[in-house]
Design an enzyme around this catalytic site. Structure first.
Site, PDB file in Angstrom:
ATOM      1  N   THR A 192      30.542  29.079  32.287  1.00  0.00           N
ATOM      2  CA  THR A 192      31.357  30.227  32.689  1.00  0.00           C
ATOM      3  C   THR A 192      32.262  29.701  33.784  1.00  0.00           C
ATOM      4  O   THR A 192      31.972  28.663  34.364  1.00  0.00           O
ATOM      5  CB  THR A 192      30.462  31.362  33.245  1.00  0.00           C
ATOM      6  OG1 THR A 192      29.915  32.106  32.149  1.00  0.00           O
ATOM      7  CG2 THR A 192      31.186  32.356  34.122  1.00  0.00           C
ATOM      8  N   ARG A 220      27.365  40.618  21.459  1.00  0.00           N
ATOM      9  CA  ARG A 220      26.575  40.545  22.704  1.00  0.00           C
ATOM     10  C   ARG A 220      27.531  40.445  23.910  1.00  0.00           C
ATOM     11  O   ARG A 220      28.532  39.740  23.884  1.00  0.00           O
ATOM     12  CB  ARG A 220      25.668  39.312  22.662  1.00  0.00           C
ATOM     13  CG  ARG A 220      24.840  39.079  23.938  1.00  0.00           C
ATOM     14  CD  ARG A 220      25.491  38.048  24.827  1.00  0.00           C
ATOM     15  NE  ARG A 220      24.655  37.683  25.969  1.00  0.00           N
ATOM     16  CZ  ARG A 220      25.078  36.961  26.998  1.00  0.00           C
ATOM     17  NH1 ARG A 220      26.327  36.533  27.031  1.00  0.00           N
ATOM     18  NH2 ARG A 220      24.275  36.649  27.988  1.00  0.00           N
ATOM     19  N   GLY A 222      27.604  39.717  28.119  1.00  0.00           N
ATOM     20  CA  GLY A 222      26.816  39.208  29.237  1.00  0.00           C
ATOM     21  C   GLY A 222      27.137  39.906  30.546  1.00  0.00           C
ATOM     22  O   GLY A 222      27.690  41.010  30.568  1.00  0.00           O
TER      23      GLY A 222
HETATM   24  N1  ASP Z   1      26.605  34.465  32.480  1.00  0.00           N
HETATM   25  C1  ASP Z   1      27.211  34.143  31.236  1.00  0.00           C
HETATM   26  C2  ASP Z   1      26.698  35.074  30.169  1.00  0.00           C
HETATM   27  O1  ASP Z   1      25.515  35.335  30.140  1.00  0.00           O
HETATM   28  C3  ASP Z   1      26.977  32.741  30.794  1.00  0.00           C
HETATM   29  C4  ASP Z   1      27.022  31.713  31.881  1.00  0.00           C
HETATM   30  O2  ASP Z   1      27.368  31.971  32.986  1.00  0.00           O
HETATM   31  O3  ASP Z   1      26.673  30.584  31.610  1.00  0.00           O
HETATM   32  O4  ASP Z   1      27.455  35.490  29.350  1.00  0.00           O
END
Ligand code: ASP
Length: 326
Positions: A192, A220, A222
């Site tokens: 991210t 989905r 996040g």
């Molecule tokens: N937090 C992000 C998500 O769950 C993924 C990540 O930060 O690696 O979509």
């Protein structure tokens, strides 16, 4: 008496006129493993992180707002195929790219976010449009893409987003049996980008952008586009951008929890952030980290994963880039 009042007044005036210590912090995700990062790739990543850092800091240095600074930083990271956002975003189980992003401005408390958008080159720009051009905070899918068209934001073909590295990553994840909620292979699935900033006027802002978790189910969403979970900014308190296993960050309102501990318990930024990441989340086996800056320019970048791409620059203009515990 009059002299004392006058000097107090002068003191408060000079404090009000004093510029806040401009600070920019960014992250390129917590999904980085020591064993999988080659020296060549590491050098490339460091270069892009520094470029994004310098660009965002230059905005602050020129008197620009923290909103503009986080936006500038995140756009550069989205455009790089090396990080999981925009170009180079991870793939869903169906092999598609669905992106989430958000931005929050501490001065006004305004926020904008998008979830599950496709084809929009810079989802963080679209999140800002939601904030500025609509009465809403969070928009999803087709409706959000329609707004992007109305606002003349750039679109790209699917091939522009999908890199060979992400195709291979999806294949590796598919070969493993664990579900998305299994923590065992998370370093393979995460990533991210995000930025937080304090500008000279003392205003805080935060922005986050992601493709989510590798192999996630289509649809989905996040923590990244959820205000209070993956992103939060409040003037006088702090600005936070998270990365990690989103489901845990949602359930624990991680970004807001940092601010709440500071506001209601009087906890310092570093203590609040460390406790959440390295105690509360760790106990839940929730992998990830966050970046944060407070109203005085103090920063904190805790993570409980192998590493977390991160970089920061304060008023001295010195660039710091780090990946693991170094
Ligand atoms: N937090 C992000 C998500 O769950 C993924 C990540 O930060 O690696 O979509």
């Amino acid at each position: 008496m009059i002299f004392r009042m006058l000097s107090l007044w002068l003191l408060s005036l000079s404090l009000a006129l004093a510029e806040a210590p401009i600070t920019l912090v960014l992250h390129g995700g917590a999904g980085v493993g020591k064993s999988t990062l080659t020296a060549e790739r590491e050098a490339e990543c460091r270069q892009v992180l520094e470029e994004a850092l310098r660009a965002g800091h230059a905005v602050l240095k020129a008197g620009g707002s923290s909103q503009e600074a986080v936006q500038t930083t995140v756009v550069i990271l989205e455009d790089s195929p090396l990080f999981n956002a925009g170009r180079g975003a991870v793939l869903t189980a169906a092999g598609t790219v669905e992106m989430d992003a958000s931005i929050m401005v501490g001065a006004t408390g305004q926020a904008g976010a998008v979830a599950g958008v496709q084809g929009v080159r810079n989802p963080v720009r679209l999140a800002e449009k939601v904030m500025l051009k609509t009465p809403h905070v969070l928009m999803t899918g087709r409706g959000a893409e329609e707004l992007a068209r109305e606002e003349k934001l750039r679109f790209e073909e699917p091939e522009w987003f999908i890199t060979p590295a992400q195709r291979a990553r999806l294949e590796r994840v598919k070969k493993q049996t664990g579900s998305v909620s299994s923590p065992s292979d998370l370093s393979l699935r995460m990533g991210t980008v995000g930025a937080v900033a304090l500008d000279a006027a003392g205003n805080l802002a935060a922005a986050t952008s992601t493709g989510g978790l590798v192999g996630k189910r289509a649809g989905r969403v996040g923590d990244s586009p959820l205000i209070g979970a993956g992103t939060y900014a409040e003037n006088g308190i702090c600005a936070v951008s998270c990365t990690g296993h989103g489901e845990f960050f949602i359930r624990n309102l991680v970004a807001y929890d940092v601010a709440a501990r500071m506001k209601y318990a009087g906890t310092g930024l570093a203590e609040a952030a460390e406790e959440i990441v390295n105690d509360k989340l760790k106990k839940l086996d929730a992998r990830g980290g966050l970046i944060a800056v407070d109203a005085k320019g103090n920063i904190s970048t805790p993570f409980n994963s192998d590493g977390m791409f991160r970089a920061w620059m304060g008023p001295d203009g010195l660039a710091h880039v780090a990946i693991f515990n170094e």
